[in-house]
Scaffold this motif. Structure first.
Motif, mmCIF file in Angstrom:
data_model
loop_
_atom_site.group_PDB
_atom_site.id
_atom_site.type_symbol
_atom_site.label_atom_id
_atom_site.label_comp_id
_atom_site.label_asym_id
_atom_site.label_seq_id
_atom_site.Cartn_x
_atom_site.Cartn_y
_atom_site.Cartn_z
ATOM 1 N N LEU A 86 -3.931 1.109 20.470
ATOM 2 C CA LEU A 86 -4.169 1.968 19.617
ATOM 3 C C LEU A 86 -5.015 1.223 18.362
ATOM 4 C CD1 LEU A 86 -5.074 4.864 19.233
ATOM 5 C CD2 LEU A 86 -3.024 5.806 18.682
ATOM 6 N N ALA A 87 -4.180 0.601 17.864
ATOM 7 C CA ALA A 87 -4.627 -0.136 16.525
ATOM 8 C C ALA A 87 -5.938 -0.894 16.747
ATOM 9 C CB ALA A 87 -3.689 -1.247 15.969
ATOM 10 N N ARG A 88 -6.297 -1.478 17.801
ATOM 11 C CA ARG A 88 -7.272 -2.065 18.227
ATOM 12 C C ARG A 88 -8.659 -1.027 18.405
ATOM 13 N NH1 ARG A 88 -4.037 -5.350 21.182
ATOM 14 N NH2 ARG A 88 -4.396 -3.985 22.882
ATOM 15 N N ASP A 89 -8.195 0.086 18.973
ATOM 16 C CA ASP A 89 -9.373 1.190 18.985
ATOM 17 C C ASP A 89 -9.634 1.730 17.569
ATOM 18 O OD1 ASP A 89 -9.163 0.945 21.762
ATOM 19 O OD2 ASP A 89 -7.934 2.912 21.939
ATOM 20 N N VAL A 90 -8.748 1.789 16.684
ATOM 21 C CA VAL A 90 -9.060 2.083 15.300
ATOM 22 C C VAL A 90 -9.653 1.363 14.626
ATOM 23 C CG1 VAL A 90 -7.692 2.313 13.143
ATOM 24 C CG2 VAL A 90 -6.711 3.471 14.940
ATOM 25 N N SER A 91 -9.534 -0.165 14.737
ATOM 26 C CA SER A 91 -10.239 -0.952 14.255
ATOM 27 C C SER A 91 -11.657 -1.025 14.745
ATOM 28 C CB SER A 91 -9.825 -2.578 14.452
ATOM 29 O OG SER A 91 -10.637 -3.534 13.804
ATOM 30 N N ARG B 158 4.814 -2.168 5.747
ATOM 31 C CA ARG B 158 6.004 -2.400 6.481
ATOM 32 C C ARG B 158 6.972 -1.030 5.905
ATOM 33 N NH1 ARG B 158 8.319 -8.263 4.888
ATOM 34 N NH2 ARG B 158 8.202 -6.906 2.867
ATOM 35 N N ALA B 159 7.951 -0.620 6.834
ATOM 36 C CA ALA B 159 8.769 0.343 6.415
ATOM 37 C C ALA B 159 9.567 0.046 5.269
ATOM 38 C CB ALA B 159 9.406 0.900 7.642
ATOM 39 N N SER B 160 9.547 0.903 4.205
ATOM 40 C CA SER B 160 10.236 0.606 3.151
ATOM 41 C C SER B 160 10.441 1.621 2.052
ATOM 42 C CB SER B 160 9.328 -0.574 2.116
ATOM 43 O OG SER B 160 8.085 0.116 1.484
ATOM 44 N N VAL B 161 11.140 1.744 1.179
ATOM 45 C CA VAL B 161 11.036 2.785 0.211
ATOM 46 C C VAL B 161 10.141 3.116 -0.782
ATOM 47 C CG1 VAL B 161 13.743 2.740 0.484
ATOM 48 C CG2 VAL B 161 12.669 1.334 -1.306
ATOM 49 N N GLY B 162 9.085 2.422 -0.342
ATOM 50 C CA GLY B 162 8.020 2.873 -1.246
ATOM 51 C C GLY B 162 7.190 1.905 -1.934
ATOM 52 N N GLY B 163 5.810 1.926 -1.773
ATOM 53 C CA GLY B 163 4.902 1.105 -2.597
ATOM 54 C C GLY B 163 4.501 -0.362 -2.081
ATOM 55 N N GLY B 164 4.628 -0.564 -0.653
ATOM 56 C CA GLY B 164 3.973 -1.833 -0.155
ATOM 57 C C GLY B 164 5.276 -2.653 0.031
ATOM 58 N N PRO B 165 5.115 -3.893 0.470
ATOM 59 C CA PRO B 165 3.739 -4.779 0.299
ATOM 60 C C PRO B 165 2.754 -4.132 1.360
ATOM 61 C CG PRO B 165 5.102 -6.100 1.240
ATOM 62 C CD PRO B 165 6.049 -4.682 1.125
ATOM 63 N N TYR B 166 1.338 -4.119 0.978
ATOM 64 C CA TYR B 166 0.257 -3.768 2.138
ATOM 65 C C TYR B 166 -0.396 -5.026 2.407
ATOM 66 C CZ TYR B 166 1.629 0.822 0.129
ATOM 67 O OH TYR B 166 2.396 1.988 -0.344
ATOM 68 N N VAL B 167 -0.888 -5.097 3.612
ATOM 69 C CA VAL B 167 -1.786 -6.182 4.058
ATOM 70 C C VAL B 167 -3.048 -5.444 4.389
ATOM 71 C CG1 VAL B 167 -1.828 -7.835 5.723
ATOM 72 C CG2 VAL B 167 0.334 -7.455 4.516
ATOM 73 N N VAL B 168 -4.189 -6.285 4.180
ATOM 74 C CA VAL B 168 -5.452 -5.867 4.684
ATOM 75 C C VAL B 168 -5.687 -6.579 5.941
ATOM 76 C CG1 VAL B 168 -7.948 -5.955 4.196
ATOM 77 C CG2 VAL B 168 -6.572 -5.611 1.923
ATOM 78 N N GLU B 169 -5.716 -5.598 6.790
ATOM 79 C CA GLU B 169 -5.889 -6.042 8.254
ATOM 80 C C GLU B 169 -7.426 -6.015 8.698
ATOM 81 O OE1 GLU B 169 -3.599 -6.746 10.044
ATOM 82 O OE2 GLU B 169 -1.803 -6.198 8.646
ATOM 83 N N ALA B 170 -8.288 -5.279 8.154
ATOM 84 C CA ALA B 170 -9.668 -5.572 8.309
ATOM 85 C C ALA B 170 -10.684 -4.913 7.062
ATOM 86 C CB ALA B 170 -10.107 -4.628 9.706
ATOM 87 N N ALA B 171 -11.508 -5.325 6.740
ATOM 88 C CA ALA B 171 -12.500 -4.854 5.908
ATOM 89 C C ALA B 171 -13.863 -4.388 6.443
ATOM 90 C CB ALA B 171 -12.606 -5.801 4.664
ATOM 91 N N PRO C 200 2.438 -1.530 14.216
ATOM 92 C CA PRO C 200 1.922 -1.601 12.709
ATOM 93 C C PRO C 200 1.950 -0.028 12.270
ATOM 94 C CG PRO C 200 0.093 -1.838 14.117
ATOM 95 C CD PRO C 200 1.398 -1.727 15.070
ATOM 96 N N ARG C 201 2.120 0.149 10.951
ATOM 97 C CA ARG C 201 1.986 1.360 10.325
ATOM 98 C C ARG C 201 0.548 1.145 9.534
ATOM 99 N NH1 ARG C 201 6.621 3.845 7.164
ATOM 100 N NH2 ARG C 201 7.011 4.616 9.034
ATOM 101 N N LEU C 202 -0.143 1.834 9.683
ATOM 102 C CA LEU C 202 -1.611 1.818 9.180
ATOM 103 C C LEU C 202 -2.366 2.926 8.649
ATOM 104 C CD1 LEU C 202 -3.394 0.156 12.607
ATOM 105 C CD2 LEU C 202 -2.554 -1.077 10.544
ATOM 106 N N PHE C 203 -3.230 2.467 7.653
ATOM 107 C CA PHE C 203 -3.964 3.643 6.996
ATOM 108 C C PHE C 203 -5.303 3.043 6.522
ATOM 109 C CE2 PHE C 203 -1.078 1.462 4.126
ATOM 110 C CZ PHE C 203 -2.065 1.229 2.860
ATOM 111 N N THR C 204 -6.073 3.851 6.273
ATOM 112 C CA THR C 204 -7.284 3.459 5.342
ATOM 113 C C THR C 204 -7.563 3.841 4.464
ATOM 114 O OG1 THR C 204 -8.669 5.493 6.002
ATOM 115 C CG2 THR C 204 -8.773 3.499 7.837
ATOM 116 N N ALA C 205 -8.195 2.761 3.461
ATOM 117 C CA ALA C 205 -8.193 2.890 2.087
ATOM 118 C C ALA C 205 -9.371 2.425 1.230
ATOM 119 C CB ALA C 205 -6.763 2.294 1.354
ATOM 120 N N ILE C 206 -9.274 2.530 -0.033
ATOM 121 C CA ILE C 206 -10.295 2.101 -0.931
ATOM 122 C C ILE C 206 -9.432 1.052 -1.821
ATOM 123 C CG2 ILE C 206 -11.905 2.242 -2.725
ATOM 124 C CD1 ILE C 206 -13.295 4.726 -1.282
ATOM 125 N N GLU C 207 -9.917 0.148 -2.149
ATOM 126 C CA GLU C 207 -9.003 -0.911 -2.844
ATOM 127 C C GLU C 207 -9.490 -0.696 -4.403
ATOM 128 O OE1 GLU C 207 -8.760 -4.977 -0.413
ATOM 129 O OE2 GLU C 207 -10.917 -4.082 -0.722
#
Length: 182
Positions: free
Chosen positions: A50-55, A160-173, A2-9
């Motif tokens: 590592l994704a589990r550790d991040v979460s 997903r790897a793309s040319v920009g701007g999503g789609p993004y999926v919330v994996e955890a809140a 996964p390509r992950l990041f944290t964010a505020i919606e």
């Protein structure tokens, strides 16, 4: 991987205001309103362990909720503009939350984020757009500002790897406010 990041919606009503800014800039690839977010920490492509550790470490964050607003439009890239953004003031609560994410990611072995934290929402990705076109676009939209909105949670998102701007999926809140010291 996964390509992950944290964010505020970004709340839907703020997204609707941002969506009204779309257009008027030839060559811009506009981000879909449902994908608007304010990135706190880019994590990158990591393995599942590592994704589990991040979460898990993000689940330990205990901070109060806070108010945010967007105040002005800008562009990244200088003479070769690459993005149009809506800026957010770097309030103490926002900067402290981002700094905690940075510390936690480094603690579990990720490299330090190379870029300085500049709170913003990306509106469009640019390719082949002149700095003059961007300056004209920004000038006609000077004074943009949203009403304040409350950040009640942050999220771990994947893309997903793309040319920009999503789609993004919330994996955890992760709620803000629960167990905070305020």
């Amino acid at each position: 991987m996964p390509r992950l990041f944290t964010a505020i919606e970004i709340p839907a009503e703020i997204g609707e205001r941002l969506a009204l800014l779309r257009g008027g800039l030839p060559g811009a690839r506009w981000i879909d309103p449902e994908n608007y977010h304010l990135t706190l920490r880019f994590i990158g492509d990591i393995d599942d362990a590592l994704a589990r550790d991040v979460s898990q470490v993000l689940g330990g964050v205990r901070r109060p909720g806070f108010e945010l607003h967007l105040d002005g439009l800008d562009a990244f890239g200088g003479r070769k503009p690459r993005a149009v953004i809506a800026a957010a003031p770097a309030t103490a609560a926002l900067v402290e939350l981002q700094a905690e994410h940075e510390r936690l990611m480094r603690r579990i072995g990720l490299a330090a984020e190379a870029r300085k934290f500049t709170p913003h929402v990306t509106l469009a990705r640019l390719r082949g757009v002149s700095s003059r076109q961007v300056a004209d676009y920004l000038a006609t939209r000077a004074g943009f500002r949203t009403l304040p909105f409350r950040a009640e949670r942050f999220v771990l998102m994947s893309s997903r790897a793309s040319v920009g701007g999503g789609p993004y999926v919330v994996e955890a809140a992760y709620p803000l406010g629960a167990g905070s010291t305020d």
